[in-house]
Design a protein around this motif. Structure first.
Motif, PDB file in Angstrom:
ATOM      1  N   THR A 267       2.435   1.703  -3.359  1.00 55.96           N
ATOM      2  CA  THR A 267       1.407   2.173  -4.286  1.00 55.96           C
ATOM      3  C   THR A 267       1.157   3.660  -4.107  1.00 55.96           C
ATOM      4  OG1 THR A 267       0.343  -0.004  -4.267  1.00 55.96           O
ATOM      5  CG2 THR A 267      -0.973   1.851  -5.066  1.00 55.96           C
ATOM      6  N   TYR A 268       1.129   4.120  -2.856  1.00 54.93           N
ATOM      7  CA  TYR A 268       0.930   5.547  -2.579  1.00 54.93           C
ATOM      8  C   TYR A 268       2.053   6.379  -3.186  1.00 54.93           C
ATOM      9  CZ  TYR A 268       1.261   9.919  -0.002  1.00 54.93           C
ATOM     10  OH  TYR A 268       1.400  11.240   0.326  1.00 54.93           O
TER      11      TYR A 268
ATOM     12  N   SER B 119      -5.049   9.464   7.660  1.00 57.78           N
ATOM     13  CA  SER B 119      -4.829   8.124   8.209  1.00 57.78           C
ATOM     14  C   SER B 119      -3.622   8.109   9.136  1.00 57.78           C
ATOM     15  CB  SER B 119      -4.642   7.122   7.071  1.00 57.78           C
ATOM     16  OG  SER B 119      -5.812   7.000   6.293  1.00 57.78           O
TER      17      SER B 119
ATOM     18  N   TYR C 105      -5.574  13.698  -6.791  1.00 57.51           N
ATOM     19  CA  TYR C 105      -4.346  13.951  -6.037  1.00 57.51           C
ATOM     20  C   TYR C 105      -4.655  14.476  -4.635  1.00 57.51           C
ATOM     21  CZ  TYR C 105       0.292  15.702  -4.898  1.00 57.51           C
ATOM     22  OH  TYR C 105       1.494  15.942  -4.285  1.00 57.51           O
TER      23      TYR C 105
ATOM     24  N   SER D 138       0.831  -1.208   0.000  1.00 56.80           N
ATOM     25  CA  SER D 138       0.000   0.000   0.000  1.00 56.80           C
ATOM     26  C   SER D 138       0.864   1.256   0.000  1.00 56.80           C
ATOM     27  CB  SER D 138      -0.924  -0.003   1.227  1.00 56.80           C
ATOM     28  OG  SER D 138      -1.787  -1.116   1.212  1.00 56.80           O
ATOM     29  N   TYR D 139       1.925   1.255   0.775  1.00 62.06           N
ATOM     30  CA  TYR D 139       2.791   2.438   0.825  1.00 62.06           C
ATOM     31  C   TYR D 139       3.518   2.647  -0.503  1.00 62.06           C
ATOM     32  CZ  TYR D 139       6.303   5.785   2.330  1.00 62.06           C
ATOM     33  OH  TYR D 139       7.091   6.907   2.430  1.00 62.06           O
TER      34      TYR D 139
ATOM     35  N   LYS E 200      -6.277  11.695   2.259  1.00 61.10           N
ATOM     36  CA  LYS E 200      -6.609  10.452   2.937  1.00 61.10           C
ATOM     37  C   LYS E 200      -5.388   9.852   3.624  1.00 61.10           C
ATOM     38  CE  LYS E 200      -8.915   6.861   4.213  1.00 61.10           C
ATOM     39  NZ  LYS E 200      -9.834   6.964   5.363  1.00 61.10           N
ATOM     40  N   TYR E 201      -4.238   9.883   2.954  1.00 60.61           N
ATOM     41  CA  TYR E 201      -3.014   9.350   3.560  1.00 60.61           C
ATOM     42  C   TYR E 201      -2.637  10.156   4.803  1.00 60.61           C
ATOM     43  CZ  TYR E 201       1.891   8.137   4.175  1.00 60.61           C
ATOM     44  OH  TYR E 201       3.090   7.748   4.709  1.00 60.61           O
TER      45      TYR E 201
ATOM     46  N   LEU F 235      -5.975  11.573  -2.555  1.00 62.34           N
ATOM     47  CA  LEU F 235      -4.896  10.647  -2.206  1.00 62.34           C
ATOM     48  C   LEU F 235      -4.061  11.180  -1.045  1.00 62.34           C
ATOM     49  CD1 LEU F 235      -3.264   8.052  -2.970  1.00 62.34           C
ATOM     50  CD2 LEU F 235      -1.876   9.539  -4.430  1.00 62.34           C
ATOM     51  N   VAL F 236      -3.580  12.416  -1.181  1.00 62.82           N
ATOM     52  CA  VAL F 236      -2.726  12.997  -0.143  1.00 62.82           C
ATOM     53  C   VAL F 236      -3.522  13.245   1.134  1.00 62.82           C
ATOM     54  CG1 VAL F 236      -1.300  14.987   0.471  1.00 62.82           C
ATOM     55  CG2 VAL F 236      -1.193  14.039  -1.841  1.00 62.82           C
TER      56      VAL F 236
ATOM     57  N   SER G 260       1.481   8.962  -6.317  1.00 59.51           N
ATOM     58  CA  SER G 260       1.793  10.381  -6.149  1.00 59.51           C
ATOM     59  C   SER G 260       2.584  10.902  -7.344  1.00 59.51           C
ATOM     60  CB  SER G 260       2.588  10.601  -4.859  1.00 59.51           C
ATOM     61  OG  SER G 260       1.833  10.220  -3.721  1.00 59.51           O
TER      62      SER G 260
END
Length: 264
Positions: free
Chosen positions: A206-207, A252, A242, A203-204, A248-249, A245-246, A211
């Motif tokens: 993929t992040y 979290s 984008y 997952s990381y 939500k990360y 994505l940023v 990005s």
């Protein structure tokens, strides 16, 4: 020593940013010159391309459906063969069997994703008011194409459910109702620590990859709008992706840190 390392890091970052700006300027200049001389040819090519895709809209979607079903059933058959070996696999063979299970599962996921993207691409080229209103034949083609589009996504959903049920049969400890919105969370909670570690690392990675990929897509959509007048919607959608994505990360990370403090 630490201050010196920080200074070197800042210098390296500044140099990379400067090189990126120079590269972007050179790339933009190249595209400007290219479009100046070949703009008419590119517009003609895009028009021809759209018409060609529209002419094979129904056969193309039918082929995607057939290939998707054949590839999906083959992957599921290979998975069943591999899963039958899990119960009798010795310690030395267990790692290889687990790898094959993961591999064919990944191939199945990719087949589903590719078929869905191809269906969206084909339908998007024909799903236009001008094309639909041009003749009754085109309107009928769109209806058939929409039916094939829905059929492809329906099959992929059923295939996904069959894949999950197969894994739950082989691994009874795996929990999760595929019809539930919390399926991913339920599945993750039933994984052991080694499986969770693989999921977290994947997952990381993929992040990080996404990005960079979304940043590149923003440049592509901006250039497309500049030269092909594709509109700002594509830029807006990629930009929102984008931000999500940023955002939500980051949320979290903060939430997990807060939970850790509360537990301690």
């Amino acid at each position: 020593m630490k201050q010196e390392n920080k200074t070197k890091s800042v210098k390296k970052f500044s140099i990379k940013m400067l090189l990126a700006m120079v590269f972007g300027g050179v790339l933009g200049g190249f595209f400007g010159v290219f479009m100046y001389y070949f703009h008419g040819d590119l517009e003609a090519f895009l028009t021809t391309w759209t018409k060609m895709v529209q002419s094979i809209l129904v056969p193309g979607l039918l082929i995607v459906n057939i290939v998707s079903i054949l590839a999906g059933e083959f992957c599921l058959w290979k998975l069943k063969t591999v899963c039958d070996r899990i119960a009798t696999a010795e310690d030395e063979e267990a790692d290889l069997v687990s790898y094959q299970e993961e591999k064919y599962g990944a191939i199945l996921q990719c087949v589903n994703a590719v078929s869905q993207v191809l269906c969206i691409f084909l339908l998007a080229n024909g799903y236009q008011i001008g094309y639909i209103e041009s003749s009754n034949k085109n309107a009928i083609n769109i209806l058939i194409a929409c039916g094939l589009f829905v059929a492809c996504f329906f099959y992929n959903g059923i295939m996904q459910a069959r894949y999950i049920k197969l894994l739950q049969t082989v691994h009874p400890e795996k929990r999760g109702d595929i019809s539930s919105r919390k399926f991913q969370q339920q599945w993750l909670e039933s994984c052991d620590e080694a499986e969770k570690e693989v999921i977290y690392q994947s997952s990381y990675k993929t992040y990080i990859f996404m990005s960079k990929a979304i940043g590149l897509l923003l440049i592509v959509t901006m250039l497309s709008h500049l030269f092909f007048k594709t509109g700002i919607m594509a830029i807006l959608v990629v930009g929102v992706m984008y931000l999500v994505l940023v955002g939500k990360y980051s949320c979290s990370c903060v939430s997990l840190r807060k939970d850790r403090i509360l537990r301690s």
